[in-house]
Structures are given as structure tokens and as C-alpha cells.
Design a protein around this motif. Structure first.
Motif, PDB file in Angstrom:
ATOM      1  N   PRO A  93     -77.683  38.133   1.759  1.00 35.03           N
ATOM      2  CA  PRO A  93     -77.787  36.876   1.015  1.00 35.03           C
ATOM      3  C   PRO A  93     -78.643  35.851   1.745  1.00 35.03           C
ATOM      4  CG  PRO A  93     -75.636  37.057   2.066  1.00 35.03           C
ATOM      5  CD  PRO A  93     -76.321  38.378   2.262  1.00 35.03           C
ATOM      6  N   ASP A  94     -79.463  35.139   0.994  1.00 37.40           N
ATOM      7  CA  ASP A  94     -80.265  34.067   1.557  1.00 37.40           C
ATOM      8  C   ASP A  94     -79.715  32.739   1.049  1.00 37.40           C
ATOM      9  OD1 ASP A  94     -81.879  33.207  -0.966  1.00 37.40           O
ATOM     10  OD2 ASP A  94     -82.069  35.383  -0.899  1.00 37.40           O
ATOM     11  N   PRO A  95     -80.081  31.616   1.681  1.00 43.01           N
ATOM     12  CA  PRO A  95     -79.509  30.326   1.281  1.00 43.01           C
ATOM     13  C   PRO A  95     -79.707  29.975  -0.191  1.00 43.01           C
ATOM     14  CG  PRO A  95     -80.596  30.122   3.401  1.00 43.01           C
ATOM     15  CD  PRO A  95     -80.916  31.506   2.899  1.00 43.01           C
ATOM     16  N   ALA A  96     -80.893  30.260  -0.736  1.00 49.12           N
ATOM     17  CA  ALA A  96     -81.139  29.937  -2.144  1.00 49.12           C
ATOM     18  C   ALA A  96     -80.249  30.773  -3.055  1.00 49.12           C
ATOM     19  CB  ALA A  96     -82.616  30.166  -2.485  1.00 49.12           C
ATOM     20  N   GLY A 174     -69.112  39.746  -7.687  1.00 50.83           N
ATOM     21  CA  GLY A 174     -70.223  39.821  -6.742  1.00 50.83           C
ATOM     22  C   GLY A 174     -70.385  38.534  -5.957  1.00 50.83           C
ATOM     23  N   ALA A 175     -70.209  37.406  -6.637  1.00 55.33           N
ATOM     24  CA  ALA A 175     -70.317  36.108  -5.970  1.00 55.33           C
ATOM     25  C   ALA A 175     -69.274  35.975  -4.870  1.00 55.33           C
ATOM     26  CB  ALA A 175     -70.153  34.984  -6.998  1.00 55.33           C
ATOM     27  N   LEU A 176     -68.071  36.447  -5.145  1.00 58.42           N
ATOM     28  CA  LEU A 176     -67.007  36.394  -4.133  1.00 58.42           C
ATOM     29  C   LEU A 176     -67.363  37.262  -2.931  1.00 58.42           C
ATOM     30  CD1 LEU A 176     -63.916  36.616  -6.492  1.00 58.42           C
ATOM     31  CD2 LEU A 176     -64.547  34.645  -5.086  1.00 58.42           C
ATOM     32  N   SER A 177     -67.908  38.438  -3.189  1.00 52.34           N
ATOM     33  CA  SER A 177     -68.250  39.338  -2.083  1.00 52.34           C
ATOM     34  C   SER A 177     -69.334  38.729  -1.200  1.00 52.34           C
ATOM     35  CB  SER A 177     -68.689  40.705  -2.609  1.00 52.34           C
ATOM     36  OG  SER A 177     -69.958  40.630  -3.227  1.00 52.34           O
ATOM     37  N   ALA A 178     -70.277  38.011  -1.818  1.00 50.72           N
ATOM     38  CA  ALA A 178     -71.370  37.404  -1.057  1.00 50.72           C
ATOM     39  C   ALA A 178     -70.896  36.225  -0.226  1.00 50.72           C
ATOM     40  CB  ALA A 178     -72.485  36.959  -2.001  1.00 50.72           C
ATOM     41  N   SER A 179     -69.992  35.425  -0.787  1.00 50.86           N
ATOM     42  CA  SER A 179     -69.565  34.210  -0.096  1.00 50.86           C
ATOM     43  C   SER A 179     -68.420  34.441   0.883  1.00 50.86           C
ATOM     44  CB  SER A 179     -69.176  33.130  -1.103  1.00 50.86           C
ATOM     45  OG  SER A 179     -68.173  33.598  -1.987  1.00 50.86           O
ATOM     46  N   ASN A 180     -67.532  35.373   0.568  1.00 49.12           N
ATOM     47  CA  ASN A 180     -66.362  35.578   1.419  1.00 49.12           C
ATOM     48  C   ASN A 180     -66.717  36.026   2.820  1.00 49.12           C
ATOM     49  OD1 ASN A 180     -64.558  34.784  -0.498  1.00 49.12           O
ATOM     50  ND2 ASN A 180     -63.757  36.804  -0.960  1.00 49.12           N
ATOM     51  N   GLN A 181     -67.785  36.811   2.950  1.00 42.62           N
ATOM     52  CA  GLN A 181     -68.137  37.300   4.278  1.00 42.62           C
ATOM     53  C   GLN A 181     -68.526  36.162   5.206  1.00 42.62           C
ATOM     54  OE1 GLN A 181     -72.040  39.483   4.341  1.00 42.62           O
ATOM     55  NE2 GLN A 181     -71.939  39.190   2.135  1.00 42.62           N
ATOM     56  N   LEU A 182     -68.975  35.054   4.634  1.00 42.80           N
ATOM     57  CA  LEU A 182     -69.295  33.882   5.445  1.00 42.80           C
ATOM     58  C   LEU A 182     -68.083  32.972   5.614  1.00 42.80           C
ATOM     59  CD1 LEU A 182     -72.776  32.984   3.928  1.00 42.80           C
ATOM     60  CD2 LEU A 182     -72.317  34.130   6.095  1.00 42.80           C
ATOM     61  N   ILE A 183     -67.360  32.742   4.517  1.00 40.95           N
ATOM     62  CA  ILE A 183     -66.234  31.817   4.546  1.00 40.95           C
ATOM     63  C   ILE A 183     -65.117  32.326   5.453  1.00 40.95           C
ATOM     64  CG2 ILE A 183     -64.421  30.757   3.146  1.00 40.95           C
ATOM     65  CD1 ILE A 183     -66.426  30.946   0.778  1.00 40.95           C
ATOM     66  N   LEU A 184     -64.763  33.604   5.289  1.00 37.43           N
ATOM     67  CA  LEU A 184     -63.627  34.150   6.015  1.00 37.43           C
ATOM     68  C   LEU A 184     -63.977  34.581   7.427  1.00 37.43           C
ATOM     69  CD1 LEU A 184     -61.934  36.103   3.093  1.00 37.43           C
ATOM     70  CD2 LEU A 184     -61.317  33.875   4.042  1.00 37.43           C
ATOM     71  N   ALA A 185     -65.251  34.441   7.804  1.00 35.29           N
ATOM     72  CA  ALA A 185     -65.619  34.675   9.195  1.00 35.29           C
ATOM     73  C   ALA A 185     -64.983  33.623  10.093  1.00 35.29           C
ATOM     74  CB  ALA A 185     -67.134  34.661   9.355  1.00 35.29           C
ATOM     75  N   ASN A 186     -64.668  32.471   9.506  1.00 39.29           N
ATOM     76  CA  ASN A 186     -63.963  31.405  10.218  1.00 39.29           C
ATOM     77  C   ASN A 186     -62.464  31.610  10.018  1.00 39.29           C
ATOM     78  OD1 ASN A 186     -62.789  29.071  11.144  1.00 39.29           O
ATOM     79  ND2 ASN A 186     -64.107  27.670  10.005  1.00 39.29           N
ATOM     80  N   ALA A 223     -65.530  26.315  -0.854  1.00 43.42           N
ATOM     81  CA  ALA A 223     -66.350  27.482  -0.516  1.00 43.42           C
ATOM     82  C   ALA A 223     -67.783  27.049  -0.209  1.00 43.42           C
ATOM     83  CB  ALA A 223     -66.334  28.488  -1.656  1.00 43.42           C
ATOM     84  N   ALA A 224     -68.321  26.130  -1.008  1.00 44.17           N
ATOM     85  CA  ALA A 224     -69.690  25.657  -0.797  1.00 44.17           C
ATOM     86  C   ALA A 224     -69.831  24.981   0.559  1.00 44.17           C
ATOM     87  CB  ALA A 224     -70.087  24.696  -1.915  1.00 44.17           C
ATOM     88  N   ASP A 225     -68.839  24.156   0.913  1.00 42.45           N
ATOM     89  CA  ASP A 225     -68.877  23.475   2.217  1.00 42.45           C
ATOM     90  C   ASP A 225     -68.847  24.480   3.364  1.00 42.45           C
ATOM     91  OD1 ASP A 225     -68.990  21.018   0.997  1.00 42.45           O
ATOM     92  OD2 ASP A 225     -66.847  20.591   1.207  1.00 42.45           O
ATOM     93  N   GLU A 226     -67.988  25.487   3.240  1.00 42.25           N
ATOM     94  CA  GLU A 226     -67.878  26.481   4.303  1.00 42.25           C
ATOM     95  C   GLU A 226     -69.157  27.305   4.436  1.00 42.25           C
ATOM     96  OE1 GLU A 226     -65.491  26.896   6.599  1.00 42.25           O
ATOM     97  OE2 GLU A 226     -64.677  25.042   5.775  1.00 42.25           O
ATOM     98  N   ILE A 227     -69.776  27.620   3.301  1.00 47.18           N
ATOM     99  CA  ILE A 227     -71.050  28.351   3.347  1.00 47.18           C
ATOM    100  C   ILE A 227     -72.121  27.484   4.003  1.00 47.18           C
ATOM    101  CG2 ILE A 227     -72.930  29.249   1.910  1.00 47.18           C
ATOM    102  CD1 ILE A 227     -70.756  30.245  -0.037  1.00 47.18           C
ATOM    103  N   GLY A 228     -72.129  26.188   3.657  1.00 50.06           N
ATOM    104  CA  GLY A 228     -73.085  25.271   4.271  1.00 50.06           C
ATOM    105  C   GLY A 228     -72.901  25.183   5.773  1.00 50.06           C
ATOM    106  N   ASN A 229     -71.654  25.234   6.233  1.00 51.78           N
ATOM    107  CA  ASN A 229     -71.374  25.204   7.672  1.00 51.78           C
ATOM    108  C   ASN A 229     -71.809  26.491   8.362  1.00 51.78           C
ATOM    109  OD1 ASN A 229     -70.226  22.662   7.467  1.00 51.78           O
ATOM    110  ND2 ASN A 229     -68.146  23.449   7.208  1.00 51.78           N
ATOM    111  N   ALA A 230     -71.716  27.601   7.605  1.00 51.37           N
ATOM    112  CA  ALA A 230     -72.033  28.912   8.181  1.00 51.37           C
ATOM    113  C   ALA A 230     -73.540  29.158   8.263  1.00 51.37           C
ATOM    114  CB  ALA A 230     -71.369  30.018   7.384  1.00 51.37           C
ATOM    115  N   ILE A 231     -74.292  28.500   7.379  1.00 50.93           N
ATOM    116  CA  ILE A 231     -75.742  28.715   7.348  1.00 50.93           C
ATOM    117  C   ILE A 231     -76.439  27.393   7.675  1.00 50.93           C
ATOM    118  CG2 ILE A 231     -77.721  29.364   5.950  1.00 50.93           C
ATOM    119  CD1 ILE A 231     -76.007  31.150   4.355  1.00 50.93           C
ATOM    120  N   PRO A 232     -77.022  27.273   8.861  1.00 47.87           N
ATOM    121  CA  PRO A 232     -77.748  26.062   9.221  1.00 47.87           C
ATOM    122  C   PRO A 232     -78.958  25.829   8.329  1.00 47.87           C
ATOM    123  CG  PRO A 232     -77.315  27.459  11.150  1.00 47.87           C
ATOM    124  CD  PRO A 232     -77.009  28.271   9.905  1.00 47.87           C
TER     125      PRO A 232
END
Length: 238
Positions: A93-96, A174-186, A223-232
């Protein structure tokens, strides 16, 4: 009949292999000629032609004279197709893309949650509660966690009673699979994720449509906030 089934299975296997090569950028911008691909996958040209035609129908490829079979940008892929959804989410996944994922969820899930609160029957609500309890019992480190999360969200979308939303359930998963790997890393976010999911489920159980919609929005905002924190800002993440 058996031969036809075997050939369809072979076509599916070739399609899967081609997609893996595409998302891993093995082929570059243009696929090799059909005879080269046939040898690579050790299949007949008939099987390879059928596999390529299936990807063409999903807007993943484009045949051009003197150029060959060009790989189309992922944004052009026919995302309403469940196979395409699953394939698209295989790519890193890329930021866009993650931004688009969050925007899609924000369009669909809050309204689906509100409609589930209004329309869900007793069996729907029992199914949602059952999926939530299963989700709650499986920690984020468990391999079964992703499937449990997807089931909960899918049951809410299905309970909305909206045929179009129901057709979008594959994209939600699919959206959950893409975002969860970043969110739940914390590791520290699990309690909050659980609390926000519980708020959505409880609002649906009370048939409180406004609260269900607000709770779903709050969950996706989190979820959006956590993704933003995970991707500079440079778009890279650890």
C-alpha cells in the motif's frame, strides 16, 4: 466436464501467477509475448490466452498494436470485481491508496451502520454480536484476527439491507486488510480499537441509527489517524 473443470482451474492458477508478477513489478510496463508466458507457466497458448482475456475484462491490461499487452495502472483496475479487489490489496500500500481506502470506508460504513441499526432483524443483530464477541476474543497477534475483523464488518454491511453496500463488502474487507497491518503494528491501540467497535455494535443493538453512524465515523477517523502516524510525510513506513 472434468476436462473443462481442470482447464478452468488451470486458467485461474495462471491468472493468479500473472497477477503476482504484476503486483511485484516483475514484468515492468508490458507483459512478455503470449508464447513466452506460455512457456514460463508451462501451459498451452489457449490457456494463456484465456487467462489474459480475463485480466483484460477486468481492465488490468490493454492490448496495443506494435506495443503488446500493456499493464494498466492499478487505479484503472475494475475494483468492483472481488478478484480484482483481492489482487489490488496484495500490492504494497502507498499513501495515496491508503487515503482512498479511508475515504471509501467513510462513504460506505457509517451509512451501512446507520441502516443496520434501522433495518437489522433479530437474527442479524445476533450475528453481529456473535462476530464481535469472536473478534474481541482473538488478539491482534493471532493469525485468525484479520478474518474475525472482516466478518464483523461484513455482517454490519449485510445487515444494512442495501444491495449496493452489500456488493461493496469485498472492498471493505480489502480495506481492513490494508489498514490493519499498520494500525495494529502499534500494540497500544488494541484496547481503543475494541472500545470503538463495541460502540458501533451496541448502537446497532439499540437501533440507534444516529449513534451507530457517529460511532462508525469515529472508528474510521481513528484508523485514519493511526495510519497517518504510521506513514510519515515521505510515504515510507517501517
Amino acid at each position: 466436464m472434468e476436462q473443462g473443470t481442470k482447464e478452468r482451474s488451470l486458467v485461474s492458477k495462471v491468472m493468479d501467477g500473472l497477477v503476482t508478477g504484476i503486483v511485484e513489478e516483475k514484468y515492468g510496463a508490458v507483459l512478455p509475448p503470449q508464447d513466452v508466458l506460455s512457456k514460463e507457466f508451462d501451459v498451452s497458448r489457449t490457456v494463456m490466452r484465456e487467462a489474459l482475456s480475463m485480466l483484460l475484462a477486468r481492465h488490468m491490461l490493454d492490448v496495443r498494436p506494435k506495443i503488446g499487452t500493456r499493464i494498466r495502472p492499478m487505479r484503472d483496475w475494475r475494483m468492483i470485481d472481488e478478484d480484482v479487489v483481492n489482487w489490488r490489496f496484495r500490492a504494497k500500500p502507498d499513501p495515496a491508496f491508503l487515503r482512498d481506502v479511508i475515504e471509501f470506508r467513510m462513504l460506505i460504513e457509517p451509512r451501512a451502520s446507520a441502516q443496520a441499526a434501522q433495518r437489522a432483524n433479530a437474527a442479524d443483530i445476533v450475528a453481529i454480536r456473535e462476530a464481535f464477541e469472536n473478534f474481541r476474543s482473538i488478539g491482534p497477534d493471532d493469525p485468525a484476527h484479520q478474518a474475525a475483523d472482516e466478518l464483523l464488518h461484513t455482517r454490519i454491511v449485510v445487515a444494512s439491507g442495501n444491495q449496493f453496500f452489500q456488493q461493496m463488502a469485498a472492498i471493505v474487507r480489502g480495506a481492513l486488510s490494508a489498514s490493519n497491518q499498520l494500525i495494529l503494528a502499534n500494540q497500544g491501540v488494541w484496547d481503543e480499537v475494541l472500545r470503538k467497535h463495541a460502540r458501533v455494535v451496541e448502537a446497532i443493538e439499540r437501533h440507534d441509527a444516529a449513534e451507530a453512524e457517529a460511532a462508525s465515523r469515529d472508528l474510521i477517523d481513528f484508523a485514519a489517524d493511526e495510519i497517518g502516524n504510521a506513514i510519515p510525510a515521505n510515504g515510507k513506513h517501517e
